[in-house]
Design a protein around this motif. Structure first.
Motif, mmCIF file in Angstrom:
data_model
loop_
_atom_site.group_PDB
_atom_site.id
_atom_site.type_symbol
_atom_site.label_atom_id
_atom_site.label_comp_id
_atom_site.label_asym_id
_atom_site.label_seq_id
_atom_site.Cartn_x
_atom_site.Cartn_y
_atom_site.Cartn_z
ATOM 1 N N UNK A 8 -6.812 9.033 6.613
ATOM 2 C CA UNK A 8 -7.674 7.970 7.118
ATOM 3 C C UNK A 8 -8.154 7.193 5.899
ATOM 4 N N UNK A 9 -7.866 5.888 5.877
ATOM 5 C CA UNK A 9 -8.331 5.013 4.802
ATOM 6 C C UNK A 9 -9.436 4.137 5.366
ATOM 7 N N UNK A 10 -10.567 4.113 4.672
ATOM 8 C CA UNK A 10 -11.724 3.387 5.166
ATOM 9 C C UNK A 10 -12.286 2.488 4.067
ATOM 10 N N UNK A 11 -12.510 1.237 4.415
ATOM 11 C CA UNK A 11 -13.209 0.296 3.529
ATOM 12 C C UNK A 11 -14.592 0.145 4.148
ATOM 13 N N UNK A 12 -15.629 0.654 3.475
ATOM 14 C CA UNK A 12 -16.961 0.717 4.081
ATOM 15 C C UNK A 12 -18.063 0.551 3.048
#
Length: 64
Positions: A41-45
């Motif tokens: 899971x890749x998340x930009x947050x």
């Protein structure tokens, strides 16, 4: 901030959608990419990694 997490019990695209919803509940502007094949899971947050892991765990998934 970009996070890369391994969610070992993500089995299908529906799991990915559930994880995405859980993350967007705490950060509506997050950009989430899930890959059930690699369990990544890749998340930009803007929220902390701890908060993201807690949201995924609360949705019923384990984060490695």
């Amino acid at each position: 901030m970009t996070l890369q997490l391994k969610v070992s019990n993500m089995a299908c695209s529906a799991c990915g959608q559930t994880i995405t919803k859980a993350i967007k509940a705490i950060d509506p502007t997050a950009i989430v990419q899930t890959d059930p094949k690699t369990k990544q899971v890749n998340i930009e947050t803007q929220v902390s990694q701890a908060a993201v892991k807690e949201a995924i765990t609360a949705a019923g998934y384990s984060v490695a």
